[in-house]
Design an enzyme around this catalytic site. Structure first.
Site, PDB file in Angstrom:
ATOM      1  N   GLY A  23      16.616  53.009  52.476  1.00  0.00           N
ATOM      2  CA  GLY A  23      18.059  52.963  52.212  1.00  0.00           C
ATOM      3  C   GLY A  23      18.365  53.429  50.805  1.00  0.00           C
ATOM      4  N   GLN A  37      22.776  49.869  45.110  1.00  0.00           N
ATOM      5  CA  GLN A  37      22.622  51.227  45.652  1.00  0.00           C
ATOM      6  C   GLN A  37      23.941  51.977  45.606  1.00  0.00           C
ATOM      7  OE1 GLN A  37      20.994  50.524  49.538  1.00  0.00           O
ATOM      8  NE2 GLN A  37      18.923  50.165  48.775  1.00  0.00           N
ATOM      9  N   ASP A  45      16.521  40.473  48.073  1.00  0.00           N
ATOM     10  CA  ASP A  45      15.284  40.895  48.734  1.00  0.00           C
ATOM     11  C   ASP A  45      14.279  39.750  48.883  1.00  0.00           C
ATOM     12  OD1 ASP A  45      16.262  43.452  48.998  1.00  0.00           O
ATOM     13  OD2 ASP A  45      15.325  44.191  47.169  1.00  0.00           O
TER      14      ASP A  45
HETATM   15  C1  S3P Z   1      18.237  48.131  45.833  1.00  0.00           C
HETATM   16  C2  S3P Z   1      19.357  47.376  46.014  1.00  0.00           C
HETATM   17  C3  S3P Z   1      19.479  46.363  47.074  1.00  0.00           C
HETATM   18  C4  S3P Z   1      18.114  45.951  47.592  1.00  0.00           C
HETATM   19  C5  S3P Z   1      17.243  47.125  47.904  1.00  0.00           C
HETATM   20  C6  S3P Z   1      17.020  47.963  46.661  1.00  0.00           C
HETATM   21  C7  S3P Z   1      18.224  49.137  44.759  1.00  0.00           C
HETATM   22  O1  S3P Z   1      20.227  46.901  48.149  1.00  0.00           O
HETATM   23  O2  S3P Z   1      18.256  45.150  48.744  1.00  0.00           O
HETATM   24  O3  S3P Z   1      15.983  46.692  48.374  1.00  0.00           O
HETATM   25  O4  S3P Z   1      17.164  49.674  44.416  1.00  0.00           O
HETATM   26  O5  S3P Z   1      19.316  49.414  44.224  1.00  0.00           O
HETATM   27  P1  S3P Z   1      21.850  46.852  48.187  1.00  0.00           P
HETATM   28  O6  S3P Z   1      22.346  47.782  47.147  1.00  0.00           O
HETATM   29  O7  S3P Z   1      22.196  47.307  49.568  1.00  0.00           O
HETATM   30  O8  S3P Z   1      22.203  45.418  47.936  1.00  0.00           O
END
Ligand code: S3P
Length: 436
Positions: A101, A175, A321
């Site tokens: 993601g 993210q 996480d």
């Molecule tokens: C992450 C942000 C989190 C986290 C993912 C990594 C990142 O997601 O759960 O494992 O590296 O910015 P979200 O932005 O969807 O909360």
């Protein structure tokens, strides 16, 4: 611990976990270093780059846009192409984010700034995850993005000529914040992002390291567009979200005593330490230092009696996480584990509320599922069970930890165990080593 079929891992109860170890490079930081190094002038050297599949997906996508990358073990050299130097992927070639993601959402911010068309896809799990959260702000900035059904991948991005915006995030997400800040690199003027609650701030820290002008005031982060980014020499700290499983194991396997070296301790990532110490866990931080704007140190953990763990809605973003691991640890506390305000967990690599509760029940644990969280009873005896992590790395690792304290009649078997490679290749070997 022995492998009895290619993709099932058998976990037997451990007497205690002892030793000194390190964990793979931080996944969040590795993705970001690689993406920004690709946009910088000159060659960046990144040491300790995460060996995880996810971070490999990021490198593979960058290579398809003409970025030359030399990989030698955990040292990655990225020959930056400058802010406007990315090339369109060859005709018909899609960028594959795999299970990641972070790759899809953050790289979209960069693709939104490119004058070429690109298509990004993911694996079966990523193809079910919501992307409207990045599509909305990036379209406000001037990109055109087509998604699959229901705002899901694949994404077809037509970018270029972005303009600066002020965007208030509806849901806390590092993210999404990062996607907007990365797009802000290409938009003349000042792009601002406002967070409802603080999330990990690696993007802000490293953009500054590369020479961007970042302003931070309370919940607002501002970036000045069109900076000149300069190549850097960087060291990635160990991933605290991977160390989390070893911390959890060290606390609940009786007699354990572990030191985990070189763990990233950025304050936006350490809420889990506060939670575990607050519950009575013995965790000490040693040798703390600052490396490339990130705090790093060693963690010493010993088996401890724990009271109970409660995560309120305001705390969720800080431990997003770590919830699967905390739920497993919660079974060994006096008062159990409870989290609310965490509906986001249903949108991760699996529906983490459902997969945690289902697998805890398989192990005989009393657990209740809520639309936005769960509660898990304390003082539980776990029984060995067949665990289906639904291909989700963090569920597989959380239940491997559970297997270490389950009753010895039947071992715990983790299906699709190779999914741990998404963030922690070598996880089962590390556990085996610690268990002697
Ligand atoms: C992450 C942000 C989190 C986290 C993912 C990594 C990142 O997601 O759960 O494992 O590296 O910015 P979200 O932005 O969807 O909360």
């Amino acid at each position: 611990m022995s492998l009895f079929s290619r993709d099932v891992e058998k976990i037997r109860p451990a007497k205690s976990l002892k030793g000194t170890i390190s964990v793979p490079g931080d996944k969040s930081i590795s993705h970001r270093y690689a993406m920004v190094a690709a946009l910088a002038e000159g060659t960046s050297e990144i040491r300790g780059y995460a060996a995880s599949q996810d971070c490999h997906s990021t490198l593979a996508c960058l290579k398809k846009m003409g970025v030359k990358i030399d990989e030698r073990g955990e040292t990655v050299r990225i020959h930056g192409r400058g802010l406007d130097g990315l090339k369109p992927p060859p005709d018909g070639v899609e960028l594959d984010a795999g299970n990641s993601g972070s790759t899809m959402r953050m790289l979209s911010g960069i693709l939104a700034g490119q004058s070429f068309r690109s298509v990004m896809k993911g694996d079966a799990s990523l193809s079910q995850r919501p992307m409207s959260r990045i599509v909305i702000p990036l379209e406000l900035m001037g990109a055109q993005i087509k998604t699959g059904e229901g705002g899901r991948p694949p994404l077809e991005i037509r970018g270029g000529s972005l303009h600066a915006v002020r965007y208030e995030l509806p849901v806390p997400s590092a993210q999404v914040k990062s996607a907007v800040l990365l797009a802000g690199l290409f938009a003349p003027g000042e792009t601002q992002v406002i967070e409802p609650t603080p999330t990990r701030d690696h993007t802000e820290i490293l953009l500054e390291q590369f020479g961007a002008d970042i302003g931070r005031h309370q919940r607002t982060i501002a970036i000045q567009g069109r900076p000149r980014l300069e190549a850097q020499s960087l060291q990635v700290p160990g991933d605290i979200s991977s160390a989390a499983f070893l911390l959890g194991a060290g606390l609940i396997v009786p007699g354990s005593d572990l030191v985990i070296h070189n763990v990233g301790l950025n304050p936006t990532r350490t809420a889990l330490l506060d939670v575990l110490v607050g519950a009575g866990g013995y965790i000490k931080i040693l040798n703390i230092e600052m490396v490339n704007g990130e705090l790093v140190g060693d963690l010493h953990v010993q088996a401890s009696r724990l009271k109970g763990i409660e995560i309120s809605p305001e705390m969720v973003a800080g431990v997003i996480d770590e919830v699967p691991m905390l739920a497993v640890v919660g079974t060994q506390t006096e008062e159990g584990f409870r989290v609310r305000g965490a509906a986001e967990l249903r949108l991760k690599e699996s529906d983490r509320i459902r997969t945690v509760v289902d697998n805890l029940r398989r192990m005989g644990v009393e657990a209740e599922e809520f639309p936005d969280g769960m509660s898990v009873a304390g003082r539980q005896k776990l029984r060995g069970a067949d665990i289906d992590p639904q291909g989700d790395h963090r569920i597989a690792m959380a239940f491997a930890i559970a297997g270490l304290i389950a009753d010895p009649v039947k071992p715990t078997r983790i299906r699709s165990a190779q999914c741990v490679n998404v963030s922690f290749p070598g996880f089962f070997k590390t556990l085996g080593k610690l268990a002697g």
